[in-house]
Design a protein around this motif. Sequence first.
Motif, mmCIF file in Angstrom:
data_model
loop_
_atom_site.group_PDB
_atom_site.id
_atom_site.type_symbol
_atom_site.label_atom_id
_atom_site.label_comp_id
_atom_site.label_asym_id
_atom_site.label_seq_id
_atom_site.Cartn_x
_atom_site.Cartn_y
_atom_site.Cartn_z
ATOM 1 N N THR A 21 -39.934 49.961 7.083
ATOM 2 C CA THR A 21 -40.408 49.974 8.470
ATOM 3 C C THR A 21 -40.133 51.277 9.214
ATOM 4 O OG1 THR A 21 -38.341 49.095 9.389
ATOM 5 C CG2 THR A 21 -39.996 47.484 8.655
ATOM 6 N N GLY A 22 -39.148 52.063 8.728
ATOM 7 C CA GLY A 22 -38.775 53.276 9.435
ATOM 8 C C GLY A 22 -37.924 53.015 10.666
ATOM 9 N N GLN A 23 -37.354 51.807 10.773
ATOM 10 C CA GLN A 23 -36.506 51.462 11.906
ATOM 11 C C GLN A 23 -35.036 51.484 11.494
ATOM 12 O OE1 GLN A 23 -38.121 47.667 13.165
ATOM 13 N NE2 GLN A 23 -39.423 48.710 14.644
ATOM 14 N N THR A 24 -34.155 51.487 12.486
ATOM 15 C CA THR A 24 -32.720 51.503 12.244
ATOM 16 C C THR A 24 -32.193 50.071 12.179
ATOM 17 O OG1 THR A 24 -32.458 53.618 13.353
ATOM 18 C CG2 THR A 24 -30.482 52.255 13.172
ATOM 19 N N TYR A 25 -31.328 49.831 11.189
ATOM 20 C CA TYR A 25 -30.709 48.522 11.007
ATOM 21 C C TYR A 25 -29.209 48.694 10.890
ATOM 22 C CZ TYR A 25 -35.330 46.666 10.046
ATOM 23 O OH TYR A 25 -36.651 46.297 10.169
ATOM 24 N N ARG A 26 -28.495 47.605 11.148
ATOM 25 C CA ARG A 26 -27.060 47.606 10.904
ATOM 26 C C ARG A 26 -26.656 46.259 10.328
ATOM 27 N NH1 ARG A 26 -24.021 47.316 16.801
ATOM 28 N NH2 ARG A 26 -24.657 45.190 17.329
ATOM 29 N N VAL A 27 -25.496 46.244 9.697
ATOM 30 C CA VAL A 27 -24.918 45.029 9.139
ATOM 31 C C VAL A 27 -23.625 44.761 9.900
ATOM 32 C CG1 VAL A 27 -23.954 43.948 7.079
ATOM 33 C CG2 VAL A 27 -25.924 45.494 6.876
ATOM 34 N N ASP A 59 -20.358 41.783 10.665
ATOM 35 C CA ASP A 59 -19.693 40.585 10.160
ATOM 36 C C ASP A 59 -19.578 39.543 11.269
ATOM 37 O OD1 ASP A 59 -17.543 41.370 11.750
ATOM 38 O OD2 ASP A 59 -16.352 42.081 10.068
ATOM 39 N N ARG A 60 -18.899 38.458 10.967
ATOM 40 C CA ARG A 60 -18.780 37.351 11.940
ATOM 41 C C ARG A 60 -18.112 37.767 13.247
ATOM 42 N NH1 ARG A 60 -17.092 32.318 8.064
ATOM 43 N NH2 ARG A 60 -19.182 32.016 7.223
ATOM 44 N N GLU A 61 -17.217 38.736 13.164
ATOM 45 C CA GLU A 61 -16.516 39.201 14.373
ATOM 46 C C GLU A 61 -17.293 40.295 15.103
ATOM 47 O OE1 GLU A 61 -14.744 38.995 11.299
ATOM 48 O OE2 GLU A 61 -14.192 36.959 11.884
ATOM 49 N N GLN A 62 -18.520 40.566 14.653
ATOM 50 C CA GLN A 62 -19.382 41.608 15.209
ATOM 51 C C GLN A 62 -18.856 43.014 14.940
ATOM 52 O OE1 GLN A 62 -22.573 41.369 16.729
ATOM 53 N NE2 GLN A 62 -22.357 39.435 15.667
ATOM 54 N N ASP A 63 -18.009 43.156 13.928
ATOM 55 C CA ASP A 63 -17.589 44.487 13.480
ATOM 56 C C ASP A 63 -18.720 45.061 12.632
ATOM 57 O OD1 ASP A 63 -15.062 44.335 14.673
ATOM 58 O OD2 ASP A 63 -14.200 43.354 12.905
ATOM 59 N N VAL A 64 -19.051 46.309 12.867
ATOM 60 C CA VAL A 64 -20.150 46.951 12.142
ATOM 61 C C VAL A 64 -19.667 47.375 10.759
ATOM 62 C CG1 VAL A 64 -21.776 48.871 12.142
ATOM 63 C CG2 VAL A 64 -21.203 47.720 14.296
ATOM 64 N N ALA A 65 -20.351 46.869 9.735
ATOM 65 C CA ALA A 65 -20.012 47.210 8.356
ATOM 66 C C ALA A 65 -20.821 48.408 7.876
ATOM 67 C CB ALA A 65 -20.254 46.012 7.439
ATOM 68 N N ALA A 66 -22.063 48.542 8.375
ATOM 69 C CA ALA A 66 -22.930 49.645 7.945
ATOM 70 C C ALA A 66 -24.052 49.836 8.950
ATOM 71 C CB ALA A 66 -23.521 49.359 6.578
ATOM 72 N N VAL A 67 -24.500 51.081 9.060
ATOM 73 C CA VAL A 67 -25.693 51.411 9.856
ATOM 74 C C VAL A 67 -26.616 52.192 8.932
ATOM 75 C CG1 VAL A 67 -26.602 52.669 11.842
ATOM 76 C CG2 VAL A 67 -24.397 51.509 12.020
ATOM 77 N N VAL A 68 -27.881 51.780 8.901
ATOM 78 C CA VAL A 68 -28.868 52.433 8.043
ATOM 79 C C VAL A 68 -29.988 52.962 8.931
ATOM 80 C CG1 VAL A 68 -30.399 52.156 6.079
ATOM 81 C CG2 VAL A 68 -28.336 50.777 6.218
ATOM 82 N N THR A 69 -30.128 54.291 8.952
ATOM 83 C CA THR A 69 -31.165 54.923 9.762
ATOM 84 C C THR A 69 -32.227 55.545 8.852
ATOM 85 O OG1 THR A 69 -30.119 57.085 9.799
ATOM 86 C CG2 THR A 69 -29.437 55.520 11.524
ATOM 87 N N PRO A 70 -33.429 55.749 9.376
ATOM 88 C CA PRO A 70 -34.463 56.414 8.572
ATOM 89 C C PRO A 70 -34.020 57.798 8.085
ATOM 90 C CG PRO A 70 -35.443 55.400 10.497
ATOM 91 C CD PRO A 70 -33.949 55.294 10.663
ATOM 92 N N GLU A 71 -33.280 58.523 8.904
ATOM 93 C CA GLU A 71 -32.806 59.851 8.515
ATOM 94 C C GLU A 71 -31.864 59.779 7.305
ATOM 95 O OE1 GLU A 71 -34.342 59.684 12.445
ATOM 96 O OE2 GLU A 71 -32.573 58.661 11.733
ATOM 97 N N ILE A 72 -30.987 58.796 7.312
ATOM 98 C CA ILE A 72 -30.062 58.613 6.189
ATOM 99 C C ILE A 72 -30.840 58.250 4.931
ATOM 100 C CG2 ILE A 72 -28.232 57.128 5.262
ATOM 101 C CD1 ILE A 72 -27.078 57.055 8.126
ATOM 102 N N CYS A 73 -31.814 57.352 5.071
ATOM 103 C CA CYS A 73 -32.621 56.958 3.903
ATOM 104 C C CYS A 73 -33.349 58.161 3.316
ATOM 105 C CB CYS A 73 -33.628 55.878 4.284
ATOM 106 S SG CYS A 73 -32.885 54.256 4.504
#
Length: 65
Positions: free
Chosen positions: A35-41, A43-57
């Motif tokens: 999609t070319g959009q930014t996503y993040r993962v 956890d249950r506590e809303q701690d960010v495990a990963a961010v994936v951006t089009p630039e990184i991809c």
Amino acid sequence: MFTIERKSEEHWVPEIAYRTEIKAFVQARSRCMATGQTYRVVDREQDVAAVVTPEICKLIYGRSI
């Protein structure tokens, strides 16, 4: 559980949850590449495990998005 969230203009929109972090990350990466959009993962506590951006991809996977 780990939830994939998509970045919208105003906030993060939850999309789908997975039991493992690796499954969530792989799906977030696939969605980003498709999609070319930014996503993040998060956890249950809303701690960010990963961010994936089009630039990184583009840098890591050498693919045009």
